[in-house]
Design a protein around this motif. Sequence first.
Motif, PDB file in Angstrom:
ATOM      1  N   LEU A 113       0.830  -1.194   0.000  1.00 56.64           N
ATOM      2  CA  LEU A 113       0.000   0.000   0.000  1.00 56.64           C
ATOM      3  C   LEU A 113       0.865   1.245   0.000  1.00 56.64           C
ATOM      4  CD1 LEU A 113      -2.559  -1.025   2.766  1.00 56.64           C
ATOM      5  CD2 LEU A 113      -2.927  -1.098   0.305  1.00 56.64           C
ATOM      6  N   SER A 114       0.354   2.279  -0.658  1.00 59.32           N
ATOM      7  CA  SER A 114       0.933   3.614  -0.528  1.00 59.32           C
ATOM      8  C   SER A 114      -0.152   4.511   0.033  1.00 59.32           C
ATOM      9  CB  SER A 114       1.412   4.153  -1.876  1.00 59.32           C
ATOM     10  OG  SER A 114       1.893   5.478  -1.720  1.00 59.32           O
ATOM     11  N   THR A 115       0.040   4.990   1.252  1.00 56.56           N
ATOM     12  CA  THR A 115      -0.982   5.811   1.901  1.00 56.56           C
ATOM     13  C   THR A 115      -0.339   6.993   2.608  1.00 56.56           C
ATOM     14  OG1 THR A 115      -0.901   4.631   4.020  1.00 56.56           O
ATOM     15  CG2 THR A 115      -2.384   3.760   2.324  1.00 56.56           C
ATOM     16  N   GLN A 116      -1.140   7.996   2.830  1.00 51.67           N
ATOM     17  CA  GLN A 116      -0.695   9.162   3.586  1.00 51.67           C
ATOM     18  C   GLN A 116      -1.921   9.938   4.030  1.00 51.67           C
ATOM     19  OE1 GLN A 116       2.532   9.843   4.323  1.00 51.67           O
ATOM     20  NE2 GLN A 116       1.952  11.596   5.580  1.00 51.67           N
ATOM     21  N   VAL A 117      -1.877  10.481   5.246  1.00 50.90           N
ATOM     22  CA  VAL A 117      -2.926  11.387   5.705  1.00 50.90           C
ATOM     23  C   VAL A 117      -2.259  12.508   6.475  1.00 50.90           C
ATOM     24  CG1 VAL A 117      -3.360  10.064   7.824  1.00 50.90           C
ATOM     25  CG2 VAL A 117      -5.115  11.608   6.933  1.00 50.90           C
ATOM     26  N   ARG A 149     -10.035  19.701   8.091  1.00 56.28           N
ATOM     27  CA  ARG A 149      -9.876  18.955   6.856  1.00 56.28           C
ATOM     28  C   ARG A 149      -8.649  18.057   6.914  1.00 56.28           C
ATOM     29  NH1 ARG A 149     -10.018  22.304   1.606  1.00 56.28           N
ATOM     30  NH2 ARG A 149     -10.565  20.297   0.718  1.00 56.28           N
ATOM     31  N   LEU A 150      -8.825  16.832   6.431  1.00 57.02           N
ATOM     32  CA  LEU A 150      -7.733  15.884   6.294  1.00 57.02           C
ATOM     33  C   LEU A 150      -7.484  15.651   4.805  1.00 57.02           C
ATOM     34  CD1 LEU A 150      -8.828  13.172   8.907  1.00 57.02           C
ATOM     35  CD2 LEU A 150      -7.584  15.307   9.320  1.00 57.02           C
ATOM     36  N   TRP A 151      -6.209  15.578   4.419  1.00 54.57           N
ATOM     37  CA  TRP A 151      -5.830  15.309   3.040  1.00 54.57           C
ATOM     38  C   TRP A 151      -4.967  14.066   3.002  1.00 54.57           C
ATOM     39  CZ3 TRP A 151      -5.710  20.301   4.986  1.00 54.57           C
ATOM     40  CH2 TRP A 151      -6.492  21.243   4.347  1.00 54.57           C
ATOM     41  N   GLY A 152      -4.940  13.414   1.869  1.00 52.33           N
ATOM     42  CA  GLY A 152      -4.034  12.290   1.730  1.00 52.33           C
ATOM     43  C   GLY A 152      -4.330  11.480   0.494  1.00 52.33           C
ATOM     44  N   TRP A 153      -3.816  10.232   0.486  1.00 53.35           N
ATOM     45  CA  TRP A 153      -4.054   9.328  -0.622  1.00 53.35           C
ATOM     46  C   TRP A 153      -3.972   7.892  -0.120  1.00 53.35           C
ATOM     47  CZ3 TRP A 153       0.661  11.965  -0.267  1.00 53.35           C
ATOM     48  CH2 TRP A 153       1.788  11.171  -0.127  1.00 53.35           C
ATOM     49  N   ALA A 154      -4.498   6.971  -0.922  1.00 50.24           N
ATOM     50  CA  ALA A 154      -4.439   5.549  -0.591  1.00 50.24           C
ATOM     51  C   ALA A 154      -4.652   4.749  -1.864  1.00 50.24           C
ATOM     52  CB  ALA A 154      -5.498   5.180   0.453  1.00 50.24           C
ATOM     53  N   TRP A 155      -3.677   3.871  -2.178  1.00 46.59           N
ATOM     54  CA  TRP A 155      -3.866   2.956  -3.308  1.00 46.59           C
ATOM     55  C   TRP A 155      -3.091   1.681  -3.061  1.00 46.59           C
ATOM     56  CZ3 TRP A 155      -0.031   2.067  -7.381  1.00 46.59           C
ATOM     57  CH2 TRP A 155       1.151   2.749  -7.189  1.00 46.59           C
ATOM     58  N   ASP A 156      -3.600   0.597  -3.655  1.00 45.73           N
ATOM     59  CA  ASP A 156      -3.091  -0.747  -3.448  1.00 45.73           C
ATOM     60  C   ASP A 156      -2.466  -1.228  -4.752  1.00 45.73           C
ATOM     61  OD1 ASP A 156      -2.692  -3.466  -3.051  1.00 45.73           O
ATOM     62  OD2 ASP A 156      -4.540  -3.736  -1.921  1.00 45.73           O
ATOM     63  N   MET A 157      -1.190  -1.626  -4.701  1.00 50.44           N
ATOM     64  CA  MET A 157      -0.513  -2.034  -5.927  1.00 50.44           C
ATOM     65  C   MET A 157      -1.097  -3.294  -6.541  1.00 50.44           C
ATOM     66  SD  MET A 157       3.479  -1.213  -5.249  1.00 50.44           S
ATOM     67  CE  MET A 157       4.013   0.454  -4.824  1.00 50.44           C
ATOM     68  N   ALA A 213      -2.631   8.947 -10.251  1.00 49.78           N
ATOM     69  CA  ALA A 213      -2.754  10.204  -9.525  1.00 49.78           C
ATOM     70  C   ALA A 213      -4.116  10.382  -8.886  1.00 49.78           C
ATOM     71  CB  ALA A 213      -2.462  11.381 -10.453  1.00 49.78           C
ATOM     72  N   TYR A 214      -5.141   9.656  -9.344  1.00 48.22           N
ATOM     73  CA  TYR A 214      -6.499   9.882  -8.852  1.00 48.22           C
ATOM     74  C   TYR A 214      -6.850   8.904  -7.734  1.00 48.22           C
ATOM     75  CZ  TYR A 214      -7.347  13.334 -12.430  1.00 48.22           C
ATOM     76  OH  TYR A 214      -7.297  14.472 -13.197  1.00 48.22           O
ATOM     77  N   HIS A 215      -6.016   8.900  -6.695  1.00 48.97           N
ATOM     78  CA  HIS A 215      -6.289   8.130  -5.498  1.00 48.97           C
ATOM     79  C   HIS A 215      -6.159   9.008  -4.253  1.00 48.97           C
ATOM     80  CE1 HIS A 215      -6.917   4.112  -7.062  1.00 48.97           C
ATOM     81  NE2 HIS A 215      -5.911   4.290  -7.893  1.00 48.97           N
ATOM     82  N   GLY A 216      -6.334  10.314  -4.433  1.00 47.75           N
ATOM     83  CA  GLY A 216      -6.286  11.229  -3.300  1.00 47.75           C
ATOM     84  C   GLY A 216      -7.658  11.416  -2.673  1.00 47.75           C
ATOM     85  N   PHE A 217      -7.678  12.001  -1.493  1.00 50.29           N
ATOM     86  CA  PHE A 217      -8.955  12.260  -0.825  1.00 50.29           C
ATOM     87  C   PHE A 217      -8.858  13.539  -0.013  1.00 50.29           C
ATOM     88  CE2 PHE A 217      -6.575   9.706   2.247  1.00 50.29           C
ATOM     89  CZ  PHE A 217      -6.748  10.416   3.431  1.00 50.29           C
ATOM     90  N   SER A 218     -10.022  14.102   0.255  1.00 50.69           N
ATOM     91  CA  SER A 218     -10.171  15.252   1.148  1.00 50.69           C
ATOM     92  C   SER A 218     -11.381  14.971   2.017  1.00 50.69           C
ATOM     93  CB  SER A 218     -10.366  16.545   0.360  1.00 50.69           C
ATOM     94  OG  SER A 218     -10.638  17.630   1.226  1.00 50.69           O
TER      95      SER A 218
END
Length: 811
Positions: A119-123, A130-138, A176-181
């Motif tokens: 996984l590549s994640t960050q918050v 507001r929380l920002w970050g991303w999450a995706w599974d290879m 690139a489209y695995h970010g969230f807000s």
Amino acid sequence: MTQVLSFHHKNYEGAVLGRSGNFLIGWARNLSRPDEIITINLIGDDQWIATTRAALTLQLESLQLIMPAEAHGHAFAFKIQPQDWQSIARFEACVANDGHRLAGVVFSHHDPHNAARVLSTQVENYDGLRLWGWAWDMLDPDVTQTIYAYEAGRLLAECSADQYCAELENTGCGYAYHGFSLTLPMELANSCVHQIHVTTAHGQILNGSPLSVVVPPVTLTTWVNALVLPQQERSFLTALMQRYSLHVPLSMDFSGYRNWLDRFGSVNSSPCTATSITCVIAGDDDVETTLDSLISQAHPHWTALVCSASSSLKDTRIHHVTPTKWLEHIRTAISQGDGIFSFIIAGDTLPTDALSSVVAAFDNPLVQIAFTDCDQILADGQSPHPWFKPDWDPDLFLAQTPLHHLFATRACNLPIQSPYIAEANAWPWIAVQSVGDNPEAIYHIPRVLYHRRNGAASPAHIDAQHSCDAILAPGLHRTVADHGEIRLVWESPVKWPTVSLIIPTRDHFELLQRCIESLLKTDYPNMEIIVIDNDSVEPDALAYLDHVKSKGVNVIQHPGPFNFSAINNRAVQHTKATLIGFINNDIEAIDSGWLKAMVRHLLRPNVGAVGAKLLWPNGMVQHAGVVLGLHGLVGHTGNNWHKDDFGYFGYNQITRSASAVTAACLLCKREDYLSVNGLDEIDFPVNFNDVDFCLKLRSMGKRIVWTPEAQLMHAESASRGSDDTAQRRGRLAREKNRLMQKWHQWINDDPFYNPNLNLDAYCYAGLAISPRGRAALQSSGNMNDREDSIEFAGPAERNLNCTSKTDQQYS
């Protein structure tokens, strides 16, 4: 099979770890500069394949893939196509522009398909809720992850990780489209410390979780206004709270719009006046829902005209008119009335204070037209989609329908002999024909005072649009594009005026060559290029400057310390061209017609400067106009948009007004440039000279226009670099302070960026907590109390790394 070789280098450490799914992963970092992000090349059978950045944080769940603690934040991932796994036997990685190979070789024919989850994640949380970050599974890179936020086991909020994320884009992994807000509930804004745990739907904890969130109450200004204090003390405390909000802007994403609207959407209605307003109900679908919302209005002096038979609602203010007598009745009502006229699409509704707010705007005798923000109620329980509009913008009006929902005008602006007077959808264009392009007469109420029903189409009246075009925008033609959308095309002049393109430079031969060679392909008949050289010393650059003279490029020497404003002012003295274009040396024209598109707009009446749509090399938007107040000072629009994205209500694809545009590519008239004394060499030698220049033009009554019809590539500070020295940081801080001192009233209230929208992160990315300016006054019920709108000028410390042009090109 992954073969890990011994690896030692005095500058770098790292390794290729192996394969997960179709990704090859590893890590690398610089020993002497551990915070530096290293660029990595993928090598397959001794041939270059791809390049990425070692900037990821990966979570590995495999005994075969082990990453040391020091690799945190320095991982990389290459997506390799299945056919390449079959055709390439050996994969390696090396440091770009250095050649040193990392430890580890992946032999694809022998390396098993590692099914371990990677996984590549960050918050992260930058103040506020507001929380920002991303999450995706290879293993499932195309699957959108669901993100959950908990406190002490209680679910607070959830969202999908399907937004654009610049950090992922920069890694080059292709996802690139695995970010969230995500916005936490407003009840957490109570000055207490909240430990927030963030996970995926599978229970994986995101890197950076848990977070400690501490947010003060968001009603400080309202609290101050409610205190019984002398006016002087209350004004001071209000100004202090407003300054605080500039330093620490809070926001929530659009998914929390319903809660935001409950908190900030209603006002303490002003005392009712005797001014009457006539509301025409357009259409016959669900009329009673609309009439119900009228009956509940706080303003009692209204009349509704409905083109239909009688309804079950009995109210003397509702008048049903048969279709055969509709035109006659409308003309009589307008000719006899001295009040306000508006219209509502049948099925749409108004909040209870809508008419009182609209009528109050006409207490100012200069106001001839008023319009409000709106939202659209979506199906299936989704959050409404609010359209927070800018103030009057003739370009946006020509391209869209911002005056609709909710529109009101004085009766005198609706001539009864107009062939479209019986069709309420045409009224905005009819009224604008009477009023003209007059910002003082067209008033924007920055509040959602109109709720559109799900599926309601934007009203259009093509004939009325065309009749308005002839008055508001002579020379404009509407054409139908290949996909059926309407394109606005401006006429070309009989003779194209002379244009001088000015390019300041120092060294960086490759950038300058790419810039000039692309400009020489421009399809413009009367163009000259002036290169003004600020002490170039590199042999390649000097040789190229001599070479371009043979191509008709004028090269001027400007020795001495770098002063962007002085350099450009000097160049303007060397040309008599009618139009002046400022071009960074890291700009590349990608379309030969870009200059003609900008000139067409500059030649329109009252336009002072035109800016272009600038793109990063990866196709993302670097510049779509400048927003005043972003991060406390200024910032670019569009940094989270791809060049083909629609943007916020189409703003990425339509010509519109802006408060300023970047001088990386700016066109203006020479006479206007001289009339405002050019760029300010004293106060803004390097940064913000373009913002200052545009605001000087605006203070003369000129408009600033940004157009996507001109698209160019911008390497963005590829040559000059950032302000990373003490001397540069000190100069940048002085320029920031001076810009705020000189233009604080403009910076704190950008008319082309709605005060209900966020000023943190990317613009158009969320909702302001709380609304600013007129929106704040109306939300607190103090619409006419100007003492509460005092702005406290001061530098915005949060913006110390934000510049207007993303900094000029060279040192």
